[in-house]
Design a protein around this motif. Structure first.
Motif, mmCIF file in Angstrom:
data_model
loop_
_atom_site.group_PDB
_atom_site.id
_atom_site.type_symbol
_atom_site.label_atom_id
_atom_site.label_comp_id
_atom_site.label_asym_id
_atom_site.label_seq_id
_atom_site.Cartn_x
_atom_site.Cartn_y
_atom_site.Cartn_z
ATOM 1 N N UNK A 272 98.041 63.084 15.207
ATOM 2 C CA UNK A 272 96.929 63.551 14.415
ATOM 3 C C UNK A 272 96.236 64.832 15.189
ATOM 4 N N UNK A 273 96.469 65.885 14.282
ATOM 5 C CA UNK A 273 96.317 67.358 14.942
ATOM 6 C C UNK A 273 94.969 67.682 14.212
ATOM 7 N N UNK A 274 93.986 68.187 15.070
ATOM 8 C CA UNK A 274 92.631 68.579 14.627
ATOM 9 C C UNK A 274 92.197 69.905 15.058
ATOM 10 N N UNK A 275 91.324 70.506 14.424
ATOM 11 C CA UNK A 275 90.815 72.002 15.237
ATOM 12 C C UNK A 275 89.150 71.979 15.037
ATOM 13 N N UNK A 276 88.513 70.909 14.920
ATOM 14 C CA UNK A 276 87.188 70.923 14.878
ATOM 15 C C UNK A 276 86.649 69.389 15.198
ATOM 16 N N UNK A 277 85.610 69.334 15.688
ATOM 17 C CA UNK A 277 85.136 68.028 16.091
ATOM 18 C C UNK A 277 83.370 67.872 15.913
ATOM 19 N N UNK A 278 83.038 66.652 15.584
ATOM 20 C CA UNK A 278 81.781 66.312 15.291
ATOM 21 C C UNK A 278 81.297 65.263 15.742
ATOM 22 N N UNK A 279 80.012 65.194 16.563
ATOM 23 C CA UNK A 279 79.437 64.028 17.090
ATOM 24 C C UNK A 279 78.485 63.174 16.133
ATOM 25 N N UNK A 280 78.750 61.877 15.924
ATOM 26 C CA UNK A 280 77.928 60.851 15.137
ATOM 27 C C UNK A 280 76.880 60.474 16.266
ATOM 28 N N UNK A 281 75.568 60.822 16.137
ATOM 29 C CA UNK A 281 74.619 60.502 16.881
ATOM 30 C C UNK A 281 73.415 59.450 16.416
ATOM 31 N N UNK A 282 72.824 58.643 16.983
ATOM 32 C CA UNK A 282 71.899 57.639 16.825
ATOM 33 C C UNK A 282 70.323 58.503 16.841
ATOM 34 N N UNK A 283 69.776 58.190 15.804
ATOM 35 C CA UNK A 283 68.271 58.767 15.788
ATOM 36 C C UNK A 283 67.262 57.919 16.264
#
Length: 357
Positions: A272-283
Protein backbone atom coordinates in the motif's frame (compact mmCIF):
# COMPACT_ATOMS: atom_id res chain seq x y z
CA UNK A 1 52.05 19.64 -19.78
CA UNK A 2 55.26 19.15 -17.81
CA UNK A 3 55.31 15.80 -16.00
CA UNK A 4 55.42 17.41 -12.54
CA UNK A 5 52.50 19.65 -13.46
CA UNK A 6 50.54 16.55 -14.48
CA UNK A 7 51.33 14.83 -11.17
CA UNK A 8 50.21 17.87 -9.16
CA UNK A 9 47.01 18.16 -11.21
CA UNK A 10 46.19 14.50 -10.57
CA UNK A 11 46.83 14.88 -6.86
CA UNK A 12 44.40 17.76 -6.60
CA UNK A 13 41.82 16.10 -8.88
CA UNK A 14 41.42 13.05 -6.59
CA UNK A 15 40.05 13.81 -3.11
CA UNK A 16 42.05 12.27 -0.32
CA UNK A 17 40.33 9.59 1.78
CA UNK A 18 39.82 10.32 5.47
CA UNK A 19 41.88 7.79 7.37
CA UNK A 20 40.38 5.49 9.95
CA UNK A 21 41.57 6.91 13.26
CA UNK A 22 42.26 4.32 15.96
CA UNK A 23 42.75 5.71 19.48
CA UNK A 24 42.86 2.56 21.61
CA UNK A 25 40.99 -0.69 22.22
CA UNK A 26 38.51 -2.32 24.58
CA UNK A 27 38.63 -6.09 25.05
CA UNK A 28 40.57 -6.32 21.81
CA UNK A 29 38.08 -4.24 19.80
CA UNK A 30 39.63 -1.05 18.34
CA UNK A 31 38.24 2.28 19.53
CA UNK A 32 38.09 4.77 16.66
CA UNK A 33 37.37 8.46 16.19
CA UNK A 34 36.80 8.16 12.43
CA UNK A 35 36.11 5.37 9.96
CA UNK A 36 36.83 5.12 6.27
CA UNK A 37 35.91 1.62 5.05
CA UNK A 38 38.24 2.07 2.07
CA UNK A 39 41.12 1.64 4.52
CA UNK A 40 40.07 -2.00 5.00
CA UNK A 41 41.81 -3.94 2.24
CA UNK A 42 41.02 -7.54 3.23
CA UNK A 43 37.64 -9.21 2.91
CA UNK A 44 36.12 -10.09 6.25
CA UNK A 45 34.23 -8.78 9.28
CA UNK A 46 35.65 -6.03 11.48
CA UNK A 47 34.31 -4.78 14.84
CA UNK A 48 34.90 -1.27 16.18
CA UNK A 49 33.85 1.00 19.00
CA UNK A 50 33.22 4.50 17.62
CA UNK A 51 33.97 7.24 20.16
CA UNK A 52 31.02 9.61 19.74
CA UNK A 53 31.82 12.07 22.51
CA UNK A 54 32.08 12.41 26.29
CA UNK A 55 29.36 11.47 28.76
CA UNK A 56 28.51 13.67 31.77
CA UNK A 57 30.81 11.50 33.93
CA UNK A 58 33.81 12.07 31.69
CA UNK A 59 33.80 8.66 29.98
CA UNK A 60 33.21 8.32 26.24
CA UNK A 61 29.99 7.20 24.64
CA UNK A 62 30.99 4.18 22.54
CA UNK A 63 28.86 3.19 19.54
CA UNK A 64 29.23 -0.38 18.17
CA UNK A 65 30.15 -0.71 14.49
CA UNK A 66 30.42 -3.82 12.31
CA UNK A 67 32.03 -3.55 8.87
CA UNK A 68 31.62 -6.40 6.39
CA UNK A 69 34.15 -5.96 3.58
CA UNK A 70 33.39 -7.91 0.44
CA UNK A 71 35.85 -9.88 -1.67
CA UNK A 72 34.80 -7.87 -4.73
CA UNK A 73 34.57 -4.09 -5.16
CA UNK A 74 31.14 -2.51 -5.02
CA UNK A 75 28.97 0.10 -3.31
CA UNK A 76 28.95 1.10 0.35
CA UNK A 77 25.69 0.44 2.18
CA UNK A 78 25.14 2.07 5.60
CA UNK A 79 22.62 0.38 7.93
CA UNK A 80 21.82 2.04 11.26
CA UNK A 81 19.51 1.24 14.17
CA UNK A 82 18.74 2.35 17.70
CA UNK A 83 18.81 6.12 17.19
CA UNK A 84 15.70 6.02 19.40
CA UNK A 85 16.51 4.06 22.53
CA UNK A 86 13.21 2.20 22.89
CA UNK A 87 13.12 1.03 19.24
CA UNK A 88 14.94 -2.28 19.24
CA UNK A 89 13.93 -4.61 16.39
CA UNK A 90 16.42 -3.00 14.00
CA UNK A 91 19.30 -3.86 16.31
CA UNK A 92 18.44 -7.56 16.05
CA UNK A 93 18.14 -7.24 12.26
CA UNK A 94 21.68 -5.86 12.07
CA UNK A 95 22.98 -8.58 14.39
CA UNK A 96 21.49 -11.21 12.10
CA UNK A 97 22.96 -9.61 8.99
CA UNK A 98 26.37 -9.42 10.64
CA UNK A 99 26.20 -13.17 11.24
CA UNK A 100 24.71 -14.17 7.88
CA UNK A 101 26.47 -12.11 5.17
CA UNK A 102 29.42 -14.03 3.71
CA UNK A 103 32.22 -11.60 2.77
CA UNK A 104 33.36 -14.03 0.05
CA UNK A 105 30.04 -13.53 -1.77
CA UNK A 106 29.79 -9.80 -1.12
CA UNK A 107 30.63 -7.02 -3.55
CA UNK A 108 31.28 -3.75 -1.74
CA UNK A 109 31.02 -2.93 1.96
CA UNK A 110 28.20 -3.04 4.48
CA UNK A 111 28.57 -0.89 7.60
CA UNK A 112 26.22 -1.86 10.42
CA UNK A 113 25.65 0.42 13.41
CA UNK A 114 23.41 -1.45 15.90
CA UNK A 115 22.94 1.27 18.51
CA UNK A 116 23.41 4.93 17.54
CA UNK A 117 22.03 6.29 20.83
CA UNK A 118 23.76 4.69 23.85
CA UNK A 119 22.22 7.00 26.50
CA UNK A 120 18.72 6.48 25.12
CA UNK A 121 19.23 2.72 24.94
CA UNK A 122 20.42 2.64 28.55
CA UNK A 123 17.22 4.36 29.70
CA UNK A 124 14.86 2.74 27.14
CA UNK A 125 13.95 6.24 26.00
CA UNK A 126 13.18 7.57 22.55
CA UNK A 127 15.26 10.67 23.26
CA UNK A 128 18.99 11.22 23.64
CA UNK A 129 19.05 11.28 27.44
CA UNK A 130 22.46 11.36 29.14
CA UNK A 131 20.74 12.09 32.45
CA UNK A 132 17.21 12.58 33.77
CA UNK A 133 17.62 16.16 34.95
CA UNK A 134 18.14 17.83 31.58
CA UNK A 135 15.98 18.32 28.51
CA UNK A 136 15.78 15.31 26.24
CA UNK A 137 16.40 16.12 22.57
CA UNK A 138 15.64 13.84 19.63
CA UNK A 139 18.93 12.69 18.10
CA UNK A 140 17.10 11.96 14.84
CA UNK A 141 16.41 15.68 14.41
CA UNK A 142 20.03 16.78 14.94
CA UNK A 143 21.89 15.59 11.82
CA UNK A 144 24.43 16.65 10.61
CA UNK A 145 25.10 18.20 13.99
CA UNK A 146 27.27 21.15 14.90
CA UNK A 147 30.40 21.07 17.02
CA UNK A 148 30.47 23.23 20.13
CA UNK A 149 26.79 24.22 20.15
CA UNK A 150 25.39 21.57 22.54
CA UNK A 151 26.19 18.07 23.75
CA UNK A 152 23.67 16.39 21.42
CA UNK A 153 24.68 18.50 18.40
CA UNK A 154 28.32 17.63 19.00
CA UNK A 155 27.43 13.94 19.37
CA UNK A 156 25.46 14.06 16.09
CA UNK A 157 28.31 15.90 14.34
CA UNK A 158 30.84 13.24 15.32
CA UNK A 159 28.53 10.47 14.14
CA UNK A 160 27.86 12.27 10.88
CA UNK A 161 31.39 13.38 10.00
CA UNK A 162 33.31 10.42 11.33
CA UNK A 163 31.02 7.47 10.67
CA UNK A 164 27.80 7.86 8.70
CA UNK A 165 28.35 10.21 5.77
CA UNK A 166 31.86 9.12 4.68
CA UNK A 167 30.83 5.48 4.37
CA UNK A 168 27.46 5.64 2.60
CA UNK A 169 26.51 5.39 -1.06
CA UNK A 170 23.01 4.42 0.08
CA UNK A 171 21.49 3.86 3.50
CA UNK A 172 18.61 2.46 5.55
CA UNK A 173 17.82 3.69 9.07
CA UNK A 174 15.85 1.12 11.09
CA UNK A 175 13.18 2.09 13.62
CA UNK A 176 9.99 0.88 15.29
CA UNK A 177 7.18 2.94 16.73
CA UNK A 178 7.90 4.29 20.20
CA UNK A 179 6.45 3.40 23.59
CA UNK A 180 2.66 3.02 23.74
CA UNK A 181 2.21 2.61 19.96
CA UNK A 182 2.73 0.11 17.14
CA UNK A 183 3.40 0.15 13.40
CA UNK A 184 3.10 -2.31 10.61
CA UNK A 185 6.32 -2.83 8.63
CA UNK A 186 6.39 0.64 7.18
CA UNK A 187 8.90 2.57 5.05
CA UNK A 188 9.39 6.28 4.43
CA UNK A 189 10.67 7.47 1.03
CA UNK A 190 11.01 10.91 -0.53
CA UNK A 191 11.94 10.42 -4.20
CA UNK A 192 11.48 7.94 -7.05
CA UNK A 193 14.88 6.37 -6.27
CA UNK A 194 14.17 5.96 -2.57
CA UNK A 195 10.67 4.68 -3.34
CA UNK A 196 12.30 1.88 -5.34
CA UNK A 197 14.55 1.08 -2.36
CA UNK A 198 11.49 1.01 -0.12
CA UNK A 199 9.62 -1.32 -2.49
CA UNK A 200 12.52 -3.78 -2.42
CA UNK A 201 12.50 -4.17 1.37
CA UNK A 202 8.86 -5.33 1.06
CA UNK A 203 7.02 -3.38 3.76
CA UNK A 204 3.26 -3.38 4.23
CA UNK A 205 3.07 0.38 3.56
CA UNK A 206 5.29 2.97 1.89
CA UNK A 207 4.66 6.57 2.88
CA UNK A 208 6.04 9.11 0.42
CA UNK A 209 7.13 11.79 2.83
CA UNK A 210 9.15 15.00 2.68
CA UNK A 211 10.39 14.10 6.11
CA UNK A 212 11.72 15.99 9.08
CA UNK A 213 14.74 18.24 9.17
CA UNK A 214 17.72 16.61 10.85
CA UNK A 215 16.82 12.93 10.34
CA UNK A 216 19.42 10.45 9.14
CA UNK A 217 17.24 9.59 6.12
CA UNK A 218 16.51 13.10 4.88
CA UNK A 219 19.92 14.58 5.65
CA UNK A 220 21.61 11.82 3.64
CA UNK A 221 19.13 12.06 0.76
CA UNK A 222 19.50 15.85 0.62
CA UNK A 223 23.28 15.32 0.44
CA UNK A 224 23.00 13.00 -2.57
CA UNK A 225 22.91 9.64 -0.74
CA UNK A 226 19.58 7.84 -1.30
CA UNK A 227 18.23 6.70 2.06
CA UNK A 228 15.02 5.38 3.58
CA UNK A 229 13.61 4.87 7.05
CA UNK A 230 12.25 1.38 7.77
CA UNK A 231 9.83 0.98 10.69
CA UNK A 232 9.52 -2.51 12.17
CA UNK A 233 6.50 -2.80 14.42
CA UNK A 234 6.46 -2.35 18.19
CA UNK A 235 8.98 -0.87 20.65
CA UNK A 236 10.89 -2.42 23.54
CA UNK A 237 10.93 -5.99 22.25
CA UNK A 238 12.51 -8.35 19.75
CA UNK A 239 9.71 -9.48 17.41
CA UNK A 240 11.06 -12.48 15.50
CA UNK A 241 8.60 -12.09 12.63
CA UNK A 242 9.45 -8.42 12.06
CA UNK A 243 13.16 -9.10 12.46
CA UNK A 244 13.07 -11.88 9.84
CA UNK A 245 11.14 -9.65 7.42
CA UNK A 246 13.59 -6.81 7.94
CA UNK A 247 16.57 -9.06 7.31
CA UNK A 248 14.99 -10.54 4.17
CA UNK A 249 14.10 -7.09 2.83
CA UNK A 250 17.60 -5.71 3.28
CA UNK A 251 19.16 -8.76 1.63
CA UNK A 252 16.79 -8.20 -1.32
CA UNK A 253 17.90 -4.57 -1.54
CA UNK A 254 21.52 -5.73 -1.57
CA UNK A 255 20.76 -8.02 -4.50
CA UNK A 256 19.29 -5.05 -6.37
CA UNK A 257 22.49 -3.09 -5.62
CA UNK A 258 24.55 -5.99 -7.07
CA UNK A 259 26.18 -6.52 -3.69
CA UNK A 260 24.91 -10.09 -3.38
CA UNK A 261 24.13 -12.69 -6.04
CA UNK A 262 20.62 -13.96 -6.61
CA UNK A 263 17.28 -12.98 -8.04
CA UNK A 264 15.66 -9.77 -6.86
CA UNK A 265 12.18 -10.38 -5.47
CA UNK A 266 9.48 -7.99 -6.75
CA UNK A 267 7.47 -5.79 -4.37
CA UNK A 268 4.57 -7.61 -2.71
CA UNK A 269 1.23 -7.30 -4.51
CA UNK A 270 -0.37 -6.15 -1.25
CA UNK A 271 1.96 -3.15 -0.88
CA UNK A 272 0.00 0.00 0.00
CA UNK A 273 1.59 3.27 -1.14
CA UNK A 274 0.45 6.55 0.43
CA UNK A 275 1.55 10.16 0.29
CA UNK A 276 -0.54 11.71 3.06
CA UNK A 277 -1.42 10.90 6.65
CA UNK A 278 -4.02 11.99 9.17
CA UNK A 279 -4.43 11.28 12.88
CA UNK A 280 -7.66 10.11 14.50
CA UNK A 281 -7.81 11.76 17.91
CA UNK A 282 -9.99 11.42 21.00
CA UNK A 283 -11.84 14.53 22.08
CA UNK A 284 -12.45 13.07 25.57
CA UNK A 285 -9.96 11.59 28.03
CA UNK A 286 -10.50 8.06 29.25
CA UNK A 287 -9.98 4.41 28.41
CA UNK A 288 -9.82 3.74 24.65
CA UNK A 289 -10.62 0.41 23.01
CA UNK A 290 -9.82 -0.07 19.34
CA UNK A 291 -12.56 -1.46 17.12
CA UNK A 292 -10.30 -2.21 14.12
CA UNK A 293 -6.88 -3.85 13.93
CA UNK A 294 -3.58 -2.37 12.82
CA UNK A 295 -3.41 -2.50 9.01
CA UNK A 296 -7.17 -2.45 8.42
CA UNK A 297 -8.60 -0.61 5.43
CA UNK A 298 -11.09 2.02 6.56
CA UNK A 299 -13.76 4.29 5.11
CA UNK A 300 -14.20 7.90 6.14
CA UNK A 301 -16.40 8.19 9.28
CA UNK A 302 -16.07 4.48 10.05
CA UNK A 303 -15.90 3.83 13.83
CA UNK A 304 -12.29 3.29 14.98
CA UNK A 305 -12.44 3.23 18.77
CA UNK A 306 -14.58 3.76 21.84
CA UNK A 307 -13.51 5.93 24.78
CA UNK A 308 -15.02 5.18 28.20
CA UNK A 309 -14.77 6.85 31.60
CA UNK A 310 -13.55 5.30 34.86
CA UNK A 311 -16.91 3.53 35.35
CA UNK A 312 -17.03 2.14 31.82
CA UNK A 313 -19.60 4.60 30.52
CA UNK A 314 -19.19 5.34 26.82
CA UNK A 315 -17.96 8.90 26.31
CA UNK A 316 -17.40 8.95 22.55
CA UNK A 317 -16.82 6.87 19.44
CA UNK A 318 -13.79 8.01 17.48
CA UNK A 319 -14.40 7.98 13.72
CA UNK A 320 -11.96 7.63 10.83
CA UNK A 321 -11.14 11.10 9.46
CA UNK A 322 -10.26 9.76 5.98
CA UNK A 323 -10.43 6.69 3.77
CA UNK A 324 -7.20 4.72 3.75
CA UNK A 325 -5.26 2.19 5.81
CA UNK A 326 -4.41 2.17 9.51
CA UNK A 327 -0.60 2.30 9.72
CA UNK A 328 -0.27 3.10 13.44
CA UNK A 329 -2.28 2.43 16.58
CA UNK A 330 -1.98 3.43 20.22
CA UNK A 331 -1.39 0.28 22.26
CA UNK A 332 -1.81 2.03 25.60
CA UNK A 333 -5.56 2.40 26.30
CA UNK A 334 -5.04 5.41 28.63
CA UNK A 335 -5.97 8.36 26.46
CA UNK A 336 -5.64 12.08 27.04
CA UNK A 337 -7.99 14.62 25.54
CA UNK A 338 -6.63 15.14 22.02
CA UNK A 339 -4.61 11.93 22.20
CA UNK A 340 -3.90 10.00 19.01
CA UNK A 341 -5.88 6.77 18.68
CA UNK A 342 -4.59 5.78 15.24
CA UNK A 343 -3.06 7.23 12.09
CA UNK A 344 -4.45 6.63 8.63
CA UNK A 345 -2.39 6.84 5.45
CA UNK A 346 -3.95 7.50 2.05
CA UNK A 347 -3.06 8.64 -1.46
CA UNK A 348 -3.76 12.24 -2.39
CA UNK A 349 -4.18 12.83 -6.16
CA UNK A 350 -2.80 16.37 -5.82
CA UNK A 351 0.34 16.50 -8.05
CA UNK A 352 2.25 18.48 -5.43
CA UNK A 353 1.91 15.48 -3.11
CA UNK A 354 3.56 12.96 -5.45
CA UNK A 355 6.62 12.66 -3.17
CA UNK A 356 4.72 13.49 0.01
CA UNK A 357 2.40 16.21 1.20
Amino acid sequence: MHIWGLVIALLFAVPAAADTQAVGSLDGVPIIDALDVRDITTAGVQHYWFRAGPSPVGQPWLVPVVVIKGAQPGPRLMLTAGIHGDELNGIAVLHRLAASIDPARLAGTVTLVPGLNPPGLLQSARQWTPDWTRSAPNLNREMPGKPGSSAVAGFAHRLWQGLIRPNADSAVDLHTQSRGTAYLMYAFASSPRTRRMAELVAPDIIKMDKGERGTVENTLTDDGVPAITLELGRPEMFDDTMIARGEAGLLNLMRELKMLPGKVAPPPASLFVANDIVAARATRAGWARLLLPLGALVKKDQPLAEVRDAFGTLLETVMAPAEGRINMIATDPRTDQGGTIARIVWWSPDPVCANGC
